[in-house]
Write a protein that holds these residues in place. Sequence first.
Motif, short mmCIF file in Angstrom:
data_model
loop_
_atom_site.label_atom_id
_atom_site.label_comp_id
_atom_site.label_asym_id
_atom_site.label_seq_id
_atom_site.Cartn_x
_atom_site.Cartn_y
_atom_site.Cartn_z
N ILE A 20 6.42 19.21 36.99
CA ILE A 20 5.74 18.39 38.00
C ILE A 20 4.92 17.32 37.29
CG2 ILE A 20 4.19 18.32 39.96
CD1 ILE A 20 5.05 21.11 40.64
N LEU A 103 4.19 14.65 50.88
CA LEU A 103 4.21 15.74 49.90
C LEU A 103 2.93 16.57 50.00
CD1 LEU A 103 2.30 14.70 47.21
CD2 LEU A 103 4.18 13.08 47.15
N TRP A 108 4.29 24.03 49.15
CA TRP A 108 3.94 24.03 47.73
C TRP A 108 2.55 23.43 47.52
CZ3 TRP A 108 2.44 19.96 44.76
CH2 TRP A 108 2.08 20.33 43.45
N ALA A 112 -0.67 25.41 46.08
CA ALA A 112 -1.25 25.04 44.78
C ALA A 112 -2.73 24.68 44.92
CB ALA A 112 -0.48 23.86 44.18
N HIS A 113 -3.14 24.29 46.15
CA HIS A 113 -4.52 23.83 46.35
C HIS A 113 -5.30 24.73 47.30
CE1 HIS A 113 -2.34 20.28 44.84
NE2 HIS A 113 -3.47 20.05 44.21
N LYS A 115 -7.48 26.92 47.06
CA LYS A 115 -8.92 27.20 46.89
C LYS A 115 -9.80 26.01 47.30
CE LYS A 115 -8.07 30.15 42.91
NZ LYS A 115 -7.86 29.81 41.48
N ILE A 116 -9.19 24.90 47.62
CA ILE A 116 -10.00 23.71 47.92
C ILE A 116 -10.38 23.67 49.40
CG2 ILE A 116 -10.01 21.18 47.86
CD1 ILE A 116 -8.19 21.39 45.42
N TRP A 121 -11.94 18.07 50.57
CA TRP A 121 -10.84 17.12 50.82
C TRP A 121 -11.33 15.86 51.52
CZ3 TRP A 121 -6.96 17.70 47.94
CH2 TRP A 121 -6.25 18.89 47.79
N ARG A 129 -6.13 13.90 50.70
CA ARG A 129 -5.31 14.74 49.81
C ARG A 129 -4.40 13.87 48.94
NH1 ARG A 129 -6.46 17.80 54.06
NH2 ARG A 129 -6.43 20.07 53.92
N ASN A 131 -5.11 11.32 47.40
CA ASN A 131 -5.89 10.69 46.33
C ASN A 131 -5.97 11.62 45.10
OD1 ASN A 131 -7.64 9.02 44.94
ND2 ASN A 131 -9.44 9.57 46.16
N CYS A 132 -4.81 11.92 44.53
CA CYS A 132 -4.70 12.90 43.43
C CYS A 132 -5.70 12.64 42.30
CB CYS A 132 -3.30 12.88 42.83
SG CYS A 132 -1.95 12.68 43.99
N CYS A 135 -9.27 14.27 41.32
CA CYS A 135 -9.45 15.54 40.60
C CYS A 135 -8.57 15.64 39.36
CB CYS A 135 -9.12 16.71 41.52
SG CYS A 135 -9.96 16.63 43.11
N HIS A 136 -7.38 15.05 39.43
CA HIS A 136 -6.45 15.11 38.28
C HIS A 136 -6.72 13.87 37.42
CE1 HIS A 136 -4.05 18.50 39.75
NE2 HIS A 136 -4.30 18.03 40.95
N PHE A 144 -0.27 16.09 35.48
CA PHE A 144 -1.03 16.95 36.40
C PHE A 144 -1.29 18.33 35.81
CE2 PHE A 144 0.76 13.65 38.95
CZ PHE A 144 -0.17 13.42 39.94
N GLU A 146 -3.06 21.65 34.12
CA GLU A 146 -4.23 22.38 34.58
C GLU A 146 -5.50 22.03 33.80
OE1 GLU A 146 -2.97 26.33 35.51
OE2 GLU A 146 -5.03 26.85 36.07
N ILE A 149 -7.86 18.83 35.01
CA ILE A 149 -8.48 18.76 36.34
C ILE A 149 -10.00 18.73 36.20
CG2 ILE A 149 -8.79 19.98 38.54
CD1 ILE A 149 -6.05 21.31 38.04
C1 HEC Z 1 -9.78 17.83 45.51
C2 HEC Z 1 -9.17 17.83 44.18
C3 HEC Z 1 -7.65 17.69 44.09
C4 HEC Z 1 -6.85 16.70 44.62
C5 HEC Z 1 -7.27 15.50 45.45
C6 HEC Z 1 -5.49 17.03 44.23
N1 HEC Z 1 -5.48 18.16 43.46
FE1 HEC Z 1 -3.87 19.02 42.58
N2 HEC Z 1 -5.00 20.57 41.94
C7 HEC Z 1 -6.37 20.66 42.08
C8 HEC Z 1 -6.82 21.93 41.54
C9 HEC Z 1 -8.26 22.44 41.49
C10 HEC Z 1 -5.67 22.59 41.05
C11 HEC Z 1 -5.59 23.92 40.35
C12 HEC Z 1 -5.62 25.02 41.37
C13 HEC Z 1 -5.78 26.38 40.72
O1 HEC Z 1 -5.50 26.51 39.53
O2 HEC Z 1 -6.17 27.27 41.45
C14 HEC Z 1 -4.54 21.69 41.32
C15 HEC Z 1 -3.23 21.96 40.96
C16 HEC Z 1 -2.21 21.02 40.99
C17 HEC Z 1 -0.94 21.15 40.32
C18 HEC Z 1 -0.52 22.29 39.41
C19 HEC Z 1 0.07 23.37 40.18
C20 HEC Z 1 0.58 24.45 39.26
O3 HEC Z 1 0.81 25.52 39.78
O4 HEC Z 1 0.70 24.24 38.06
C21 HEC Z 1 -0.21 20.02 40.59
C22 HEC Z 1 1.18 19.66 40.09
C23 HEC Z 1 -1.04 19.20 41.45
N3 HEC Z 1 -2.24 19.82 41.66
C24 HEC Z 1 -0.64 17.99 41.95
C25 HEC Z 1 -1.42 17.21 42.81
C26 HEC Z 1 -0.95 15.98 43.44
C27 HEC Z 1 0.42 15.37 43.24
C28 HEC Z 1 -2.00 15.50 44.18
C29 HEC Z 1 -2.04 14.28 45.06
C30 HEC Z 1 -0.94 14.09 45.99
C31 HEC Z 1 -3.13 16.44 44.00
N4 HEC Z 1 -2.72 17.45 43.19
C32 HEC Z 1 -4.38 16.28 44.57
C33 HEC Z 1 -7.19 19.72 42.65
C34 HEC Z 1 -6.78 18.60 43.36
#
Ligand code: HEC
Length: 161
Positions: A20, A103, A108, A112-113, A115-116, A121, A129, A131-132, A135-136, A144, A146, A149
């Motif tokens: 990813i 998406l 999925w 993956a999110h 806990k948020i 958000w 959401r 606005n990746c 956090c990333h 992206f 781990e 983040i």
């Molecule tokens: C509010 C903060 C936040 C936003 C905005 C966010 N993420 Fe995340 N994302 C996280 C966190 C925190 C984790 C790790 C969750 C965990 O480990 O429990 C994560 C995990 C992931 C992972 C890894 C999943 C895995 O299992 O390895 C991917 C890929 C990802 N995000 C993609 C995205 C994409 C693409 C977007 C935008 C469309 C996005 N995220 C928006 C906080 C965010």
Amino acid sequence: MQRLLLILFAACGVARADTIAVPADAPPVYMKECGECHVAYPPQLLDAGDWKNVMDNLHAHYGDNAVIGEQARQEITDFLTRNADSNGYSAGANSMRSPLPKLTRTGWFRHAHIKITNTLWTGNQVRSRSNCGACHMRAEQGSFQENEIRMPGDPRRERGE
Ligand code: HEC
Ligand code: HEC
């Protein structure tokens, strides 16, 4: 034999999570044209039909106009459909409520999110959401992982722990 298969499956699991990301050989035109208003999303998160739908409707793009030149549109469509989802990440992207896939609506993404909180958000540091990059930290580069983040407002993450 069974053990060998188990090891193979374990290895695939790791490779799967790692895929990813925007592939390193993405055409520069993708990063430029599709990374202007939000980050250029990893192509694996929607399937080929979804991407075609997005790329055929740039004039009515989630409430915005994202029309680009025909040559760029073709090149980007080829890239996105070639690298599209084949693992089920995109399941749930479509809904009756909007003509275009999201998406951020997929099972999925929700999983993956999980806990948020909603407050995070919609708070003004993240807003959406989609606005990746809120956090990333390396989302703009298409990465992206781990350890990249940083949650807004979390002092532990701010110090890079
Ligand atoms: C509010 C903060 C936040 C936003 C905005 C966010 N993420 Fe995340 N994302 C996280 C966190 C925190 C984790 C790790 C969750 C965990 O480990 O429990 C994560 C995990 C992931 C992972 C890894 C999943 C895995 O299992 O390895 C991917 C890929 C990802 N995000 C993609 C995205 C994409 C693409 C977007 C935008 C469309 C996005 N995220 C928006 C906080 C965010
Ligand atoms: C003029 C600004 C603009 C440009 C350029 C643009 N987009 Fe978007 N895009 C948006 C907006 C606004 C949204 C809705 C974001 C939201 O819901 O928070 C969006 C959402 C998306 C989504 C859904 C995100 C989600 O939440 O699941 C995808 C997929 C997407 N864009 C792909 C693309 C692609 C591919 C390109 C390049 C051809 C592109 N965008 C170029 C403005 C733009």
